[in-house]
Design an enzyme around this catalytic site. Structure first.
Site: not given
Length: 474
Positions: A448-450, A454, A474
């Protein structure tokens, strides 16, 4: 409820009103109700930890454009009153829940007369005798004082006291004997702006992964908590000015040191509440060194019809959620509704220090002890939480470690995480570890970003490779 098939007053009597005792009694149908966790443990600790985190957030807020004018200060009295009021509300809530479950609550100090009889005594000395088919002991423990240190008992406090102080403890020395409680308390005291020192006798966190322990204390040291390593307290004296003078010896050099503090907090472990229960007269076997009750896989003691679980059980994790689950499962077995035993493997936990540390499963050291260094593969990464970037906060100790079997499917043996909201991150991955998750499973999971979490599913560099494990981009 009243027994129908037996000539006992009750089917089940539970001695102890902590989290485990409450769970067991409610499922089967001293401080106040709630025991250590609610009154002087998890709940007030997490709330005071949150108070300290809010102070850090205020510092970050300026970088995010918030205009905070004037001096920002913390009011201990206001915080303490708010926390204590919440704890009292939980006490009342537990009473209501017991009534709803038709569990009779007796505020008595109990002791065993025989395997079916409990005698309780009220504060006024009135005695009540109860009989039951089964008796469960879930009395937990109390903080210990090092009685051999002159002045320790007279002038010191424990975490039990800290959470109910009406006034700020001021400049504080915490004596740590491998205790997560000492680090947690020191962390929020520093975060609230107090001069805080931790004296470590041996290691900071015993039973945890030692690399992770080092990252936790490194972060604390770099953010204002002073550490005095490998030292032994000798005595505590109250001076005419009212402050406490502590004398200690450096174990490595043999030199003696002194300093003064407003408060001295002992975090040297907890002693089980077993001495007044009458266990020796009944033949209930107890570990003479620890005072804890020797129990089987089904929480049974050496005496039929007497069971024990939670902190009072020998070799059991001293964690509220394990006591709650063990209590519920025991009640179901005693009621004939289930045969399921408590699984004490892969129990997750989190140390709520300023940089939180969550873990589940084996430490790197324990994995290597069991499988050998060549049988273990460690995937790891240093990462930077996105919220640290704009605030320009140091992320040197934000780290992830996944300990796996080296061969076969590379089953995950342990997962370790330092960073924001470590408890929330670890709770989710704990289910995967409990279900026998493997390293390939981890790689197949979409992040699951950000988020910080993750980064766990992206770890791909092994310690064995010697490659730089710092996450870039990122």
């Amino acid at each position: 409820g009243k027994g129908r098939e037996w000539t006992y007053d009750y089917d089940l009597v539970v001695i102890g009103g902590g989290s485990g005792g409450l769970a067991c009694s409610k499922e089967g149908t001293k401080w106040g109700l709630g025991g250590t966790c609610v009154n002087v443990g998890c709940i007030p600790k997490k709330l005071m930890h949150q108070a300290a985190l809010l102070g850090t957030a205020l510092q970050d807020a300026r970088k995010y454009g918030w205009k905070i004018s004037g001096e920002v200060s913390h009011d201990w009295c206001q915080m303490a009153e708010s926390v204590q009021n919440h704890v009292r509300s939980l006490n009342w809530g537990h009473r209501v829940q017991l009534q709803d479950k038709k569990v009779k609550y007796l505020n008595l100090k109990g002791r065993l007369v025989d395997e079916h009889t409990v005698k309780g005594q009220s504060r006024t000395g009135k005695e009540t005798v109860l009989t039951a088919k089964n008796v469960v002991i879930a009395t937990g423990g109390r903080p210990k004082y090092p009685a051999h240190v002159p002045g320790a008992v007279e002038h010191g406090i424990t975490s039990d006291d800290l959470f109910w102080l009406k006034q700020s403890p001021g400049k504080t020395l915490l004596l740590n004997q491998s205790s997560d409680v000492a680090l947690e308390c020191a962390g929020f005291l520093t975060g609230l702006g107090l001069d805080t020192t931790v004296m470590v006798c041996s290691v900071a966190l015993r039973g945890f992964d030692q690399q992770m322990s080092g990252l936790v204390t490194d972060y604390m040291e770099s953010h204002g908590t002073e550490f005095v390593w490998k030292c032994v307290p000798e005595r505590v004296e109250r001076l005419t000015s009212g402050v406490l003078r502590v004398t200690w010896t450096d174990s490595q050099t043999g030199r003696e040191h002194k300093d003064t503090y407003d408060s001295v907090l002992w975090a040297v472990g907890r002693a089980p509440e077993t001495t007044a229960l009458g266990l020796d007269q009944l033949g209930v076997k107890v570990n003479q060194e620890t005072g804890k009750i020797i129990v089987g896989a089904d929480e049974s003691t050496s005496v039929p019809n007497i069971y024990a679980f939670g902190d009072i059980g020998e070799s059991r994790p001293e964690l509220t959620p394990t006591a709650i689950k063990a209590g519920k499962l025991l009640a179901r077995r005693l009621a004939g509704q289930s045969q399921q035993l408590m699984d004490y493997d892969n129990v997750p936990t989190t140390v709520f220090t300023p940089l939180e540390y969550g873990c589940v499963g084996l430490s790197e050291e324990e994995a290597e002890r069991r499988l050998g260094k060549d049988g273990v593969e460690v995937y790891h990464a240093f990462y930077r939480p996105l919220e640290f970037t704009v605030a320009e906060r140091d992320a040197s100790q934000c780290y992830i470690k996944v300990v796996c079997e080296r061969g076969g499917d590379q089953k995950i043996l342990g997962l370790h995480f330092t960073g924001p909201n470590a408890g929330e991150v670890t709770q989710g991955f704990a289910m995967a570890v409990q279900c026998g998750g493997t390293y390939p499973h981890l790689l197949q999971t979409v992040g699951i970003h950000p988020t910080c979490a993750e980064e766990v599913v992206k770890v791909n560099i092994t310690k064995r490779s010697g490659l730089e494990p710092t996450v870039t981009g990122c």
